[in-house]
Design a protein around this motif. Structure first.
Motif, PDB file in Angstrom:
ATOM      1  N   SER A   1      27.461  40.977  17.951  1.00 16.91           N
ATOM      2  CA  SER A   1      28.290  41.031  16.742  1.00 16.91           C
ATOM      3  C   SER A   1      29.033  42.363  16.655  1.00 16.91           C
ATOM      4  N   ALA A   2      28.352  43.437  16.966  1.00 11.21           N
ATOM      5  CA  ALA A   2      28.981  44.758  16.939  1.00 11.21           C
ATOM      6  C   ALA A   2      30.108  44.838  17.976  1.00 11.21           C
ATOM      7  N   ASP A   3      29.865  44.272  19.158  1.00  8.03           N
ATOM      8  CA  ASP A   3      30.903  44.257  20.202  1.00  8.03           C
ATOM      9  C   ASP A   3      32.123  43.466  19.751  1.00  8.03           C
ATOM     10  N   LYS A   4      31.888  42.321  19.116  1.00 12.56           N
ATOM     11  CA  LYS A   4      33.002  41.494  18.638  1.00 12.56           C
ATOM     12  C   LYS A   4      33.793  42.230  17.559  1.00 12.56           C
ATOM     13  N   ALA A   5      33.100  42.893  16.658  1.00 14.45           N
ATOM     14  CA  ALA A   5      33.770  43.642  15.599  1.00 14.45           C
ATOM     15  C   ALA A   5      34.598  44.785  16.186  1.00 14.45           C
TER      16      ALA A   5
ATOM     17  N   ASP B   1      35.880  44.923  19.194  1.00 13.94           N
ATOM     18  CA  ASP B   1      37.035  44.334  19.876  1.00 13.94           C
ATOM     19  C   ASP B   1      38.114  43.921  18.881  1.00 13.94           C
ATOM     20  N   ALA B   2      37.685  43.351  17.754  1.00 14.98           N
ATOM     21  CA  ALA B   2      38.653  42.944  16.726  1.00 14.98           C
ATOM     22  C   ALA B   2      39.402  44.159  16.179  1.00 14.98           C
ATOM     23  N   MET B   3      38.705  45.248  15.983  1.00 17.29           N
ATOM     24  CA  MET B   3      39.351  46.461  15.475  1.00 17.29           C
ATOM     25  C   MET B   3      40.336  47.028  16.493  1.00 17.29           C
ATOM     26  N   LYS B   4      39.985  46.946  17.758  1.00 14.43           N
ATOM     27  CA  LYS B   4      40.891  47.420  18.805  1.00 14.43           C
ATOM     28  C   LYS B   4      42.172  46.597  18.814  1.00 14.43           C
ATOM     29  N   ARG B   5      42.019  45.269  18.657  1.00 13.22           N
ATOM     30  CA  ARG B   5      43.203  44.399  18.672  1.00 13.22           C
ATOM     31  C   ARG B   5      44.092  44.676  17.460  1.00 13.22           C
ATOM     32  N   ARG B   6      43.502  44.970  16.322  1.00  6.30           N
ATOM     33  CA  ARG B   6      44.277  45.240  15.112  1.00  6.30           C
ATOM     34  C   ARG B   6      45.018  46.568  15.206  1.00  6.30           C
ATOM     35  N   SER B   7      44.453  47.529  15.892  1.00  5.43           N
ATOM     36  CA  SER B   7      45.055  48.853  15.944  1.00  5.43           C
ATOM     37  C   SER B   7      46.181  48.932  16.987  1.00  5.43           C
ATOM     38  N   HIS B   8      46.293  47.946  17.854  1.00  7.56           N
ATOM     39  CA  HIS B   8      47.349  47.997  18.894  1.00  7.56           C
ATOM     40  C   HIS B   8      48.475  47.141  18.541  1.00  7.56           C
TER      41      HIS B   8
END
Length: 55
Positions: free
Chosen positions: A42-46, A48-55
């Motif tokens: 779950s932490a890894d998915k979160a 990854d989601a934050m990385k996608r939002r910031s790019h």
């Protein structure tokens, strides 16, 4: 398979062995290992989601 998947798999094996041998402690440790793997996943998915939002 990442660390979380390996951790969940290891936990499942440990839980199954605990059930087969009647070892309640091993069974409980296996369940805990699986839970830890799910939290890591779950932490890894979160992350990854934050990385996608910031790019």
């Amino acid at each position: 398979m990442g660390k979380s998947g390996m951790q969940m798999g290891k936990g499942k094996v440990e839980e199954t062995l605990g059930k087969a041998t009647g070892n309640e402690r091993m069974k409980a440790e296996g369940k805990a290992e699986q839970a830890e793997g799910k939290v890591r996943e779950s932490a890894d998915k979160a992350r990854d989601a934050m990385k996608r939002r910031s790019h």
